[in-house]
Design an enzyme around this catalytic site. Structure first.
Site, mmCIF file in Angstrom:
data_model
loop_
_atom_site.group_PDB
_atom_site.id
_atom_site.type_symbol
_atom_site.label_atom_id
_atom_site.label_comp_id
_atom_site.label_asym_id
_atom_site.label_seq_id
_atom_site.Cartn_x
_atom_site.Cartn_y
_atom_site.Cartn_z
ATOM 1 N N ALA A 25 0.798 -1.231 0.000
ATOM 2 C CA ALA A 25 0.000 0.000 0.000
ATOM 3 C C ALA A 25 0.829 1.278 0.000
ATOM 4 O O ALA A 25 0.299 2.353 -0.287
ATOM 5 C CB ALA A 25 -0.941 -0.001 1.209
ATOM 6 N N ILE A 29 2.011 2.392 -6.891
ATOM 7 C CA ILE A 29 0.626 2.045 -7.218
ATOM 8 C C ILE A 29 -0.214 2.004 -5.944
ATOM 9 O O ILE A 29 -1.350 2.478 -5.912
ATOM 10 C CB ILE A 29 0.548 0.678 -7.932
ATOM 11 N N ASP A 167 -4.840 -2.086 -19.708
ATOM 12 C CA ASP A 167 -4.847 -2.257 -21.161
ATOM 13 C C ASP A 167 -6.163 -1.753 -21.748
ATOM 14 O O ASP A 167 -6.186 -1.180 -22.843
ATOM 15 C CB ASP A 167 -4.647 -3.735 -21.525
ATOM 16 N N HIS A 194 -1.344 -9.863 -20.347
ATOM 17 C CA HIS A 194 -1.048 -8.509 -19.873
ATOM 18 C C HIS A 194 0.431 -8.181 -20.065
ATOM 19 O O HIS A 194 1.083 -7.654 -19.180
ATOM 20 C CB HIS A 194 -1.448 -8.384 -18.403
#
Length: 334
Positions: A25, A29, A167, A194
């Protein structure tokens, strides 16, 4: 056409209450992803874990006035187990980011061990949770989580997801730039995997079926390798974090909407799929209807052009290798 969840919907009230845990966390990101999950009113408990600064990020986010409690944990005092205990949804962005010249697959050795250990903890503390894997390379990390869950006797293929939503977001944005349209109205299904050539945007299923070949080829390439733009623009200091956080939050929100029993919640995602299992492709990304038990329905690919068929053939060949890499890693490093 599917019902996607946008940031604007995050503040809608809901009777359903869920615990969401973010592992990693405090990362690039993880921080914006945690912020976005704090804004989701279905989340009543937000649990943040990282090796360092987990408590600090949690305290920071806890000041935002939405109806959820936020707790932060580090590795001390059995923090990982506490963070995961009875979670409904687990988001895993933990890992190292890409650097210039690196592919998602280059990240494998470091991130594989991280994801394996987090999967073990999830299996022990929240075996019924929906697990959303963001850590790259997703084509290999999702099979790693699956193998760990299988070894613990708690694997539920309906509740393990590889988050490929970035994506989808890129495809919508890049197509709108080519077509001169509103990106919010461009719905693009992206299938396969991905990473690079495993990413297959189905442009033929949009309103722009007849793009000039040069334009089409450049668009597909940009969607497949859009992450490289970010790595290069950040001069090696990072990869896609903010856009990935938005993608992760959108997908997590859709999972929560499905768990809450909302109808027609459909997102492309990398899951244990029957579509090409007979060809040895155990996991494949396609449109999936989300429901109270996780995956409710896996949709077929629909009508494809010859170019799309060729891309899927190439994607499948690469996916078999990527998936095997994850499976083999767990066998060699249980």
């Amino acid at each position: 056409m599917f019902k996607a969840t946008s940031v604007r919907q995050f503040s809608s009230s809901a009777a359903n209450a869920y615990k969401v845990t973010v592992l990693g966390a405090a990362g690039g990101i993880g921080q914006p992803l945690s912020l976005l999950m704090k804004l989701n009113h279905k989340v009543t408990q937000l649990s943040l874990y990282d090796l360092r600064l987990g408590a600090g990020v949690a305290t920071d986010i806890s000041h935002i006035p939405t109806n959820s409690t936020v707790t932060g944990y580090g590795p001390e005092d059995d923090g990982l187990a506490k963070a995961l205990k009875d979670a409904d949804v687990v988001l895993i962005p933990a890992g190292v980011p890409r650097k210039p010249g690196m592919t998602r697959d280059d990240l494998f050795n470091t991130n594989a061990s991280i994801v394996r250990d987090l999967a073990k903890a999830a299996a022990e503390n929240c075996p019924k949770a929906a697990i959303c894997v963001i850590s790259n390379p997703v084509n290999s990390t999702v099979p790693i989580v699956a193998e760990v869950l299988k070894s613990k006797g708690v694997y539920n293929p309906k509740k393990l997801f590889g988050v490929t939503t970035l994506d989808v977001l890129r495809a919508s944005r890049f197509l709108s730039q080519v077509a001169g349209t509103d990106p919010n109205k461009e719905i693009v299904t992206v299938v396969g995997g991905h990473s690079g050539i495993t990413i297959v945007p189905l442009i033929s299923q949009t309103n722009h079926k007849s793009l000039p070949k040069e334009t089409y080829d450049a668009l597909v390439h940009r969607i497949q390798f859009g992450g490289d733009e970010v790595v290069q623009a950040k001069n090696g200091a990072g990869s896609a974090t903010l856009s990935m956080a938005q993608a992760g939050a959108r997908f997590a929100s859709s999972v929560l909407n499905g768990l809450a029993g909302e109808k027609d919640i459909i997102e492309p995602t990398f899951v244990d799929s029957p579509l090409f299992k007979s060809e040895g492709v155990e996991f494949f990304s396609s449109r999936v209807t989300l429901g109270v038990d996780g995956v409710k329905e896996i949709h077929g690919l629909g009508q494809l052009t010859n170019a799309e068929e060729e891309m899927i053939t190439v994607a499948k060949e690469t996916l078999v290798k990527n998936i095997a890499k994850g499976v083999d890693f767990v066998k060699a490093n249980p």
